[in-house]
Design a protein around this motif. Sequence first.
Motif, PDB file in Angstrom:
ATOM      1  N   ARG A   1       0.861  -1.273  -0.034  1.00  0.00           N
ATOM      2  CA  ARG A   1      -0.071   0.035   0.068  1.00  0.00           C
ATOM      3  C   ARG A   1       0.639   1.398   0.056  1.00  0.00           C
ATOM      4  O   ARG A   1       0.353   2.472  -0.226  1.00  0.00           O
ATOM      5  N   LEU A   2       2.196   1.080   0.340  1.00  0.00           N
ATOM      6  CA  LEU A   2       3.038   2.460   0.321  1.00  0.00           C
ATOM      7  C   LEU A   2       3.924   2.330  -1.104  1.00  0.00           C
ATOM      8  O   LEU A   2       4.727   3.189  -1.313  1.00  0.00           O
ATOM      9  N   ALA A   3       3.436   1.508  -1.862  1.00  0.00           N
ATOM     10  CA  ALA A   3       4.609   1.251  -3.203  1.00  0.00           C
ATOM     11  C   ALA A   3       4.326   2.280  -4.224  1.00  0.00           C
ATOM     12  O   ALA A   3       5.283   3.008  -4.898  1.00  0.00           O
ATOM     13  N   ALA A   4       3.243   3.074  -4.372  1.00  0.00           N
ATOM     14  CA  ALA A   4       2.840   3.966  -5.503  1.00  0.00           C
ATOM     15  C   ALA A   4       3.474   5.136  -5.192  1.00  0.00           C
ATOM     16  O   ALA A   4       3.560   5.509  -3.865  1.00  0.00           O
ATOM     17  N   PRO A   5       4.094   5.827  -6.261  1.00  0.00           N
ATOM     18  CA  PRO A   5       4.952   6.920  -5.643  1.00  0.00           C
ATOM     19  C   PRO A   5       4.211   8.152  -5.063  1.00  0.00           C
ATOM     20  O   PRO A   5       4.734   8.942  -4.063  1.00  0.00           O
ATOM     21  N   GLU A   6       2.914   8.357  -4.958  1.00  0.00           N
ATOM     22  CA  GLU A   6       2.248   9.311  -4.259  1.00  0.00           C
ATOM     23  C   GLU A   6       1.763   8.813  -3.017  1.00  0.00           C
ATOM     24  O   GLU A   6       0.949   9.585  -2.058  1.00  0.00           O
ATOM     25  N   ALA A   7       1.936   7.459  -2.688  1.00  0.00           N
ATOM     26  CA  ALA A   7       1.452   7.019  -1.438  1.00  0.00           C
ATOM     27  C   ALA A   7       2.389   7.260  -0.185  1.00  0.00           C
ATOM     28  O   ALA A   7       3.470   7.753  -0.359  1.00  0.00           O
ATOM     29  N   PRO A   8       1.731   7.388   0.834  1.00  0.00           N
ATOM     30  CA  PRO A   8       2.765   7.483   2.320  1.00  0.00           C
ATOM     31  C   PRO A   8       3.728   6.534   2.022  1.00  0.00           C
ATOM     32  O   PRO A   8       3.862   5.773   1.602  1.00  0.00           O
ATOM     33  N   LYS A   9       4.762   7.230   2.973  1.00  0.00           N
ATOM     34  CA  LYS A   9       5.867   6.400   2.888  1.00  0.00           C
ATOM     35  C   LYS A   9       6.464   6.296   4.407  1.00  0.00           C
ATOM     36  O   LYS A   9       6.114   7.219   5.252  1.00  0.00           O
ATOM     37  N   VAL A  10       7.197   5.411   4.745  1.00  0.00           N
ATOM     38  CA  VAL A  10       7.806   5.271   6.060  1.00  0.00           C
ATOM     39  C   VAL A  10       8.990   6.254   6.173  1.00  0.00           C
ATOM     40  O   VAL A  10      10.044   6.374   5.199  1.00  0.00           O
ATOM     41  N   ILE A  11       8.924   7.116   7.273  1.00  0.00           N
ATOM     42  CA  ILE A  11      10.153   8.213   7.437  1.00  0.00           C
ATOM     43  C   ILE A  11      10.853   8.074   8.560  1.00  0.00           C
ATOM     44  O   ILE A  11      11.748   8.921   8.787  1.00  0.00           O
TER      45      ILE A  11
ATOM     46  N   PHE B   1       6.961   1.604  12.992  1.00  0.00           N
ATOM     47  CA  PHE B   1       7.348   2.707  11.778  1.00  0.00           C
ATOM     48  C   PHE B   1       6.379   3.949  11.614  1.00  0.00           C
ATOM     49  O   PHE B   1       5.190   3.940  12.312  1.00  0.00           O
ATOM     50  N   VAL B   2       6.964   4.858  11.409  1.00  0.00           N
ATOM     51  CA  VAL B   2       6.211   6.146  11.470  1.00  0.00           C
ATOM     52  C   VAL B   2       6.000   6.490   9.802  1.00  0.00           C
ATOM     53  O   VAL B   2       7.017   6.424   9.094  1.00  0.00           O
ATOM     54  N   VAL B   3       4.765   6.733   9.212  1.00  0.00           N
ATOM     55  CA  VAL B   3       4.475   6.910   7.976  1.00  0.00           C
ATOM     56  C   VAL B   3       3.952   8.513   7.846  1.00  0.00           C
ATOM     57  O   VAL B   3       3.237   8.872   8.740  1.00  0.00           O
ATOM     58  N   SER B   4       4.159   8.861   6.607  1.00  0.00           N
ATOM     59  CA  SER B   4       3.631  10.164   6.452  1.00  0.00           C
ATOM     60  C   SER B   4       3.495  10.245   4.812  1.00  0.00           C
ATOM     61  O   SER B   4       4.106   9.604   4.194  1.00  0.00           O
ATOM     62  N   LYS B   5       2.873  11.369   4.416  1.00  0.00           N
ATOM     63  CA  LYS B   5       3.004  11.612   3.054  1.00  0.00           C
ATOM     64  C   LYS B   5       4.342  11.895   2.433  1.00  0.00           C
ATOM     65  O   LYS B   5       5.223  12.334   3.578  1.00  0.00           O
TER      66      LYS B   5
ATOM     67  N   ALA C   1       9.938  -1.777  -5.210  1.00  0.00           N
ATOM     68  CA  ALA C   1       9.622  -0.532  -5.170  1.00  0.00           C
ATOM     69  C   ALA C   1      10.048  -0.241  -3.774  1.00  0.00           C
ATOM     70  O   ALA C   1       9.706  -0.685  -2.700  1.00  0.00           O
ATOM     71  N   GLU C   2      10.581   1.187  -3.620  1.00  0.00           N
ATOM     72  CA  GLU C   2      10.732   1.854  -2.521  1.00  0.00           C
ATOM     73  C   GLU C   2       9.650   2.170  -1.451  1.00  0.00           C
ATOM     74  O   GLU C   2       8.903   2.701  -2.496  1.00  0.00           O
ATOM     75  N   ILE C   3       9.507   1.781  -0.359  1.00  0.00           N
ATOM     76  CA  ILE C   3       8.374   2.172   0.340  1.00  0.00           C
ATOM     77  C   ILE C   3       8.575   3.176   1.348  1.00  0.00           C
ATOM     78  O   ILE C   3       7.816   3.512   2.444  1.00  0.00           O
ATOM     79  N   GLY C   4       9.771   3.716   1.498  1.00  0.00           N
ATOM     80  CA  GLY C   4      10.334   4.636   2.611  1.00  0.00           C
ATOM     81  C   GLY C   4      11.755   4.454   3.056  1.00  0.00           C
ATOM     82  O   GLY C   4      12.439   3.515   2.422  1.00  0.00           O
TER      83      GLY C   4
END
Length: 292
Positions: A158-168, A186-190, A265-268
């Motif tokens: 669910r984090l794979a799309a470029p515009e999806a939230p990412k782990v930061i 994990f902390v996720v944000s836009k 795909a990078e997810i963060g």
Amino acid sequence: MSETLPKVDLATLRQEIDRIDEAMHRLLMERGEIIDQLIAVKKTQESGSAFRPGREADMMRRLAARHKGILPLDTAESILRVIIATFTYVQAPYRVHADISGGDAPMRDSARFHFGFTVPYVPHASAAEVIAAVAASKGDLGIFRPDQGTASGAWWERLAAPEAPKVIARLPFIKRPDHPAATPVFVVSKPVADAAVREIVLVSARVERWRETIPAAISALGAEVLGSAGTPGGLSLLLSIPGTVTLSALGEALTGAGAGRAHLAEIGSHAARFAVPEAQPTGGDASTFTVR
């Protein structure tokens, strides 16, 4: 002959404590004045881009490295975390969405330790719900455990799309025994690509098949498997790799291990955790410690 300590009366010591307390308060207010100027310069209230994971990681490293004395590191860490989180909230208000599928108490403890009581806390039933809430928000954060279990499926996709939230970020940042908010999250944000820290990169990998040789093959790159879930026509893996490793190198390692074609795909990404050894006496008074 034993050294005689100078006598200091109780009233004088209390006056010194009051002086220090007032100085700390005035410094916090001065920090607020600078944040006011920062808001005007950055316009973060409009952009919702106040999170700076790399800067926060650097601040926490410096805190742990210089800490000494009888004040527990837990207290100093929590105070700085709350200062950072609260002033970020002042710049651009946000909420923390938490997955409580594994229990509310540890997630609430983690949220309060790292973000304080000013930032609103919103519980959810799953990591998927947290990711969806962050995606629909202007600039909220989400927290959930990395080990979601098989029932959660390949949540990382669910984090794979470029515009999806990412782990930061990965919390707690300071690693030590008996941490009061030790639950790993994990902390996720836009996406905050301009402010991301890439010491550790997280990758969603779809492969055709699992092979027992995969862990050893990617371990040679400094990578590891954090999670796996079956998907139609194959297997989805959550991988952690050093920021210096390229996706092409990772793909070659997976293919060479017999996993078949790999879709990556990078997810963060996040900072490497700062390990603090157990405190050691500085000498003299056994109650005085330093972080080495």
